[in-house]
Scaffold this motif. Structure first.
Motif, PDB file in Angstrom:
ATOM      1  N   LEU A 142       1.313  -1.006  -0.041  1.00 19.70           N
ATOM      2  CA  LEU A 142      -0.079   0.312  -0.162  1.00 19.70           C
ATOM      3  C   LEU A 142       1.342   1.469  -0.065  1.00 19.70           C
ATOM      4  O   LEU A 142       1.953   1.738   0.975  1.00 19.70           O
ATOM      5  N   GLY A 143       0.424   1.862  -0.695  1.00 21.33           N
ATOM      6  CA  GLY A 143       1.494   3.027  -0.505  1.00 21.33           C
ATOM      7  C   GLY A 143      -0.163   4.792  -0.475  1.00 21.33           C
ATOM      8  O   GLY A 143      -0.707   4.782   0.329  1.00 21.33           O
ATOM      9  N   ALA A 144       0.674   5.862  -1.359  1.00 23.97           N
ATOM     10  CA  ALA A 144       0.269   7.390  -1.084  1.00 23.97           C
ATOM     11  C   ALA A 144      -0.798   7.087  -1.833  1.00 23.97           C
ATOM     12  O   ALA A 144      -0.247   7.087  -2.997  1.00 23.97           O
ATOM     13  N   ASP A 145      -1.897   8.223  -1.931  1.00 21.73           N
ATOM     14  CA  ASP A 145      -2.737   8.509  -2.773  1.00 21.73           C
ATOM     15  C   ASP A 145      -1.848  10.618  -3.579  1.00 21.73           C
ATOM     16  O   ASP A 145      -1.406  10.783  -2.774  1.00 21.73           O
ATOM     17  N   LEU A 146      -1.734  10.550  -4.873  1.00 22.61           N
ATOM     18  CA  LEU A 146      -1.350  11.484  -4.988  1.00 22.61           C
ATOM     19  C   LEU A 146      -2.617  12.542  -5.586  1.00 22.61           C
ATOM     20  O   LEU A 146      -2.315  13.652  -5.820  1.00 22.61           O
ATOM     21  N   PHE A 147      -3.238  11.585  -5.721  1.00 25.16           N
ATOM     22  CA  PHE A 147      -5.071  12.802  -6.384  1.00 25.16           C
ATOM     23  C   PHE A 147      -5.373  13.664  -5.284  1.00 25.16           C
ATOM     24  O   PHE A 147      -5.324  12.973  -3.975  1.00 25.16           O
ATOM     25  N   GLY A 148      -5.709  14.518  -5.218  1.00 27.76           N
ATOM     26  CA  GLY A 148      -5.660  15.297  -3.967  1.00 27.76           C
ATOM     27  C   GLY A 148      -5.069  15.717  -2.875  1.00 27.76           C
ATOM     28  O   GLY A 148      -5.322  16.283  -1.673  1.00 27.76           O
ATOM     29  N   ALA A 149      -3.777  15.055  -2.956  1.00 26.30           N
ATOM     30  CA  ALA A 149      -2.950  15.454  -2.440  1.00 26.30           C
ATOM     31  C   ALA A 149      -2.456  16.842  -2.218  1.00 26.30           C
ATOM     32  O   ALA A 149      -3.058  18.032  -3.044  1.00 26.30           O
ATOM     33  N   THR A 150      -1.813  17.518  -1.065  1.00 25.51           N
ATOM     34  CA  THR A 150      -0.615  18.714  -1.431  1.00 25.51           C
ATOM     35  C   THR A 150       0.947  18.146  -1.378  1.00 25.51           C
ATOM     36  O   THR A 150       1.675  17.843  -1.250  1.00 25.51           O
ATOM     37  N   LEU A 151       0.927  19.312  -2.407  1.00 21.98           N
ATOM     38  CA  LEU A 151       2.471  19.388  -2.838  1.00 21.98           C
ATOM     39  C   LEU A 151       2.642  20.657  -2.114  1.00 21.98           C
ATOM     40  O   LEU A 151       2.461  22.108  -3.317  1.00 21.98           O
ATOM     41  N   GLY A 152       4.486  20.516  -2.275  1.00 26.58           N
ATOM     42  CA  GLY A 152       4.639  21.963  -1.285  1.00 26.58           C
ATOM     43  C   GLY A 152       6.015  22.114  -2.144  1.00 26.58           C
ATOM     44  O   GLY A 152       6.909  20.777  -2.056  1.00 26.58           O
ATOM     45  N   ILE A 153       6.654  23.417  -3.197  1.00 26.44           N
ATOM     46  CA  ILE A 153       7.423  23.225  -3.955  1.00 26.44           C
ATOM     47  C   ILE A 153       8.411  24.248  -2.975  1.00 26.44           C
ATOM     48  O   ILE A 153       7.878  25.214  -3.673  1.00 26.44           O
ATOM     49  N   ILE A 154       9.533  24.488  -3.048  1.00 29.63           N
ATOM     50  CA  ILE A 154      10.545  24.765  -2.625  1.00 29.63           C
ATOM     51  C   ILE A 154      11.465  25.651  -3.413  1.00 29.63           C
ATOM     52  O   ILE A 154      12.619  25.279  -4.595  1.00 29.63           O
ATOM     53  N   GLY A 155      11.017  26.579  -4.028  1.00 26.87           N
ATOM     54  CA  GLY A 155      11.893  27.253  -5.341  1.00 26.87           C
ATOM     55  C   GLY A 155      10.538  27.438  -6.301  1.00 26.87           C
ATOM     56  O   GLY A 155      10.670  26.681  -7.448  1.00 26.87           O
ATOM     57  N   LEU A 156      10.805  28.691  -7.103  1.00 27.53           N
ATOM     58  CA  LEU A 156       9.717  28.556  -8.573  1.00 27.53           C
ATOM     59  C   LEU A 156      10.239  28.861  -9.567  1.00 27.53           C
ATOM     60  O   LEU A 156       9.425  30.418  -9.158  1.00 27.53           O
ATOM     61  N   GLY A 157      11.423  28.896  -9.473  1.00 32.33           N
ATOM     62  CA  GLY A 157      11.904  29.025 -10.740  1.00 32.33           C
ATOM     63  C   GLY A 157      11.283  28.186 -12.352  1.00 32.33           C
ATOM     64  O   GLY A 157      10.198  27.711 -12.148  1.00 32.33           O
ATOM     65  N   ARG A 158      12.018  27.814 -13.222  1.00 30.33           N
ATOM     66  CA  ARG A 158      11.333  27.420 -14.437  1.00 30.33           C
ATOM     67  C   ARG A 158      10.524  25.951 -14.100  1.00 30.33           C
ATOM     68  O   ARG A 158      10.029  25.237 -14.594  1.00 30.33           O
ATOM     69  N   ILE A 159      11.269  24.970 -13.500  1.00 33.42           N
ATOM     70  CA  ILE A 159      11.355  23.611 -13.298  1.00 33.42           C
ATOM     71  C   ILE A 159       9.850  23.335 -12.209  1.00 33.42           C
ATOM     72  O   ILE A 159       9.280  22.412 -12.180  1.00 33.42           O
ATOM     73  N   GLY A 160      10.263  24.349 -11.234  1.00 36.61           N
ATOM     74  CA  GLY A 160       9.503  24.155 -10.370  1.00 36.61           C
ATOM     75  C   GLY A 160       7.678  24.998 -10.620  1.00 36.61           C
ATOM     76  O   GLY A 160       7.089  24.230 -10.176  1.00 36.61           O
ATOM     77  N   LEU A 161       8.129  25.595 -10.813  1.00 38.30           N
ATOM     78  CA  LEU A 161       6.528  26.093 -12.271  1.00 38.30           C
ATOM     79  C   LEU A 161       5.950  25.064 -13.062  1.00 38.30           C
ATOM     80  O   LEU A 161       4.633  24.463 -12.499  1.00 38.30           O
ATOM     81  N   ALA A 162       6.937  24.097 -14.119  1.00 37.17           N
ATOM     82  CA  ALA A 162       6.493  23.475 -14.570  1.00 37.17           C
ATOM     83  C   ALA A 162       5.719  21.619 -13.398  1.00 37.17           C
ATOM     84  O   ALA A 162       5.471  21.186 -14.225  1.00 37.17           O
ATOM     85  N   VAL A 163       6.737  21.237 -13.005  1.00 37.72           N
ATOM     86  CA  VAL A 163       6.293  20.122 -11.546  1.00 37.72           C
ATOM     87  C   VAL A 163       5.228  20.721 -11.040  1.00 37.72           C
ATOM     88  O   VAL A 163       3.891  19.981 -11.363  1.00 37.72           O
ATOM     89  N   ALA A 164       4.491  22.224 -10.854  1.00 38.25           N
ATOM     90  CA  ALA A 164       3.236  22.760 -10.672  1.00 38.25           C
ATOM     91  C   ALA A 164       2.201  22.903 -11.865  1.00 38.25           C
ATOM     92  O   ALA A 164       1.204  22.532 -10.958  1.00 38.25           O
ATOM     93  N   ARG A 165       3.016  23.013 -12.943  1.00 44.11           N
ATOM     94  CA  ARG A 165       1.477  23.233 -13.864  1.00 44.11           C
ATOM     95  C   ARG A 165       1.721  21.533 -14.189  1.00 44.11           C
ATOM     96  O   ARG A 165      -0.403  21.187 -14.380  1.00 44.11           O
ATOM     97  N   ARG A 166       1.948  20.682 -13.278  1.00 39.95           N
ATOM     98  CA  ARG A 166       1.255  19.132 -13.935  1.00 39.95           C
ATOM     99  C   ARG A 166       0.787  18.755 -12.965  1.00 39.95           C
ATOM    100  O   ARG A 166      -0.245  18.126 -13.027  1.00 39.95           O
ATOM    101  N   ALA A 167       0.651  19.406 -11.427  1.00 39.01           N
ATOM    102  CA  ALA A 167      -0.261  18.874 -10.454  1.00 39.01           C
ATOM    103  C   ALA A 167      -1.532  19.355 -10.799  1.00 39.01           C
ATOM    104  O   ALA A 167      -2.577  19.024 -10.283  1.00 39.01           O
ATOM    105  N   LEU A 168      -1.723  20.279 -11.284  1.00 40.65           N
ATOM    106  CA  LEU A 168      -3.173  20.608 -11.878  1.00 40.65           C
ATOM    107  C   LEU A 168      -4.164  19.198 -11.849  1.00 40.65           C
ATOM    108  O   LEU A 168      -4.808  18.782 -11.289  1.00 40.65           O
ATOM    109  N   GLY A 169      -3.373  18.961 -12.853  1.00 45.78           N
ATOM    110  CA  GLY A 169      -4.294  17.349 -13.840  1.00 45.78           C
ATOM    111  C   GLY A 169      -4.640  16.625 -12.528  1.00 45.78           C
ATOM    112  O   GLY A 169      -5.040  15.331 -12.689  1.00 45.78           O
ATOM    113  N   PHE A 170      -3.359  16.727 -11.046  1.00 45.91           N
ATOM    114  CA  PHE A 170      -4.190  15.445  -9.705  1.00 45.91           C
ATOM    115  C   PHE A 170      -4.582  15.887  -8.883  1.00 45.91           C
ATOM    116  O   PHE A 170      -4.604  15.698  -7.344  1.00 45.91           O
ATOM    117  N   ASN A 171      -5.517  17.825  -9.819  1.00 43.30           N
ATOM    118  CA  ASN A 171      -6.527  17.639  -8.339  1.00 43.30           C
ATOM    119  C   ASN A 171      -5.358  18.106  -7.046  1.00 43.30           C
ATOM    120  O   ASN A 171      -6.307  18.230  -6.719  1.00 43.30           O
TER     121      ASN A 171
END
Ligand code: DGY
Length: 326
Positions: A142-171
């Motif tokens: 058993l593992g953890a769910d991504l969908f609906g979880a909270t993601l914390g990004i430290i450093g919102l540069g180019r890559i941090g933002l690209a990671v954040a954009r993808r998180a929207l798809g996981f709600n």
């Protein structure tokens, strides 16, 4: 007129080398391991440009070997923490790098790690390889769910933002901490700014995307890791030295956090007997976040493009220290 001499510290894409050879006399270091310091000292003294990798330690001594007609240090990476930028700038040597082109592949890989650590992909695969395929069971792996979880990004540069954009798809609820607040991006991508402590204490997944510098060295240490939830995972594709490895090892050992997925480590490569390597809830990959075939080709081309500009006495297009042109 003889062609200018260039040293390339690793084999790179042949089309980029071909382009370089058209105007330069390029010598390519043939080994998989980086050239030792004495070779770097020798090559910096005898060339006009060096194409470096992030594993080459281009320190003050190396830079000061460069002759007065030396034109460029061209790094095939976006990060340049292996180069003494201050010393190069003092000597008016431009440093090239390869931004943007690797942003999406690094963000993709961050998600590969997040998904793999949350759903125990590596651990499951290891078990199957070892002949352990437990019958389907309510409690198996058993593992953890991504969908609906909270993601914390430290450093919102180019890559941090690209990671954040993808998180929207996981709600996901996406929090970020950054030196400067970015209200436009908050609105556009539904991001919430938090202090680092708050972010660490709320997030289910904490992903590091800061540059390595004095203020981010061991940003995750014994004191800061304490803020993380017991059920949270730490992801790092940025630079190994952002995490104090002893603090992380202790946190994993004491079950202070649920796990970690790391594409970078301090030192690289990790020692074969490092205790983290035997922890099933830790995934370690060998600094491959940008390693897609098209991206590595583009990175090589950009690094060569920077050299071609510099050898023709033009300002380089992708420059870390543009102040050298003032
Ligand atoms: C970079 O470019 O700094 C990356 O770490 C390369 O993978």
């Amino acid at each position: 007129m003889p062609k200018p001499k260039v040293f390339v510290t690793r084999k790179i894409n042949p089309s980029a080398i071909e382009k370089l050879q058209s105007i330069a006399d390029a010598e390519i270091w043939p080994n998989e391991n980086p050239p030792p310091k004495e070779i770097l000292l020798e090559k910096f003294a005898a060339t006009q440009a060096v194409l470096t990798m992030l594993t080459d330690s281009v320190d003050h001594e190396v830079i000061n070997r460069a002759p007065s007609n030396f034109k460029i240090i061209s790094q095939m990476a976006v990060g340049t923490d292996n180069i003494d930028v201050t010393s190069a700038t003092k000597r008016k040597i431009p440093i090239g790098h390869t931004p943007d082109v690797l942003t999406e592949s690094c963000a993709d890989f961050t998600w590969a790690l997040i998904t793999a650590i949350a759903r125990r992909v590596s651990e499951s695969h290891q078990e199957v390889r070892q002949g352990i395929w437990l019958p389907w069971g309510p409690d198996v792996l058993l593992g953890a769910d991504l969908f609906g979880a909270t993601l914390g990004i430290i450093g919102l540069g180019r890559i941090g933002l690209a990671v954040a954009r993808r998180a929207l798809g996981f709600n996901m609820k996406v929090l970020y901490f950054s030196k400067t607040r970015k209200p436009d991006l908050e609105t556009k991508y539904n991001l919430q700014y938090r202090s680092m402590e708050e972010l660490l204490s709320i997030s289910d997944f904490v992903s590091l995307h800061v540059n390595l510098n004095q203020s981010t060295h061991h940003l995750i240490n014994t004191d800061t890791i304490k803020f993380m939830k017991k059920s949270a995972y730490l992801i790092n594709i940025a630079r190994g030295k952002i995490i104090d490895p002893k603090a992380l090892t202790q946190a994993i050992h004491n079950k202070q956090i649920a796990g970690a997925a790391l594409d970078v480590f301090d030192p690289e490569p990790i020692q074969q007997n490092h205790p983290l390597l035997s922890c099933p809830n830790v995934i370690i990959t060998p600094h491959i976040a940008s390693a897609s075939i098209p991206v590595r080709k583009k990175m090589a081309e950009m690094a060569v493009e920077n050299i071609l500009f510099a050898l023709q006495n033009n300002p380089i297009p992708y420059c870390v220290n543009p102040i050298v042109y003032q």
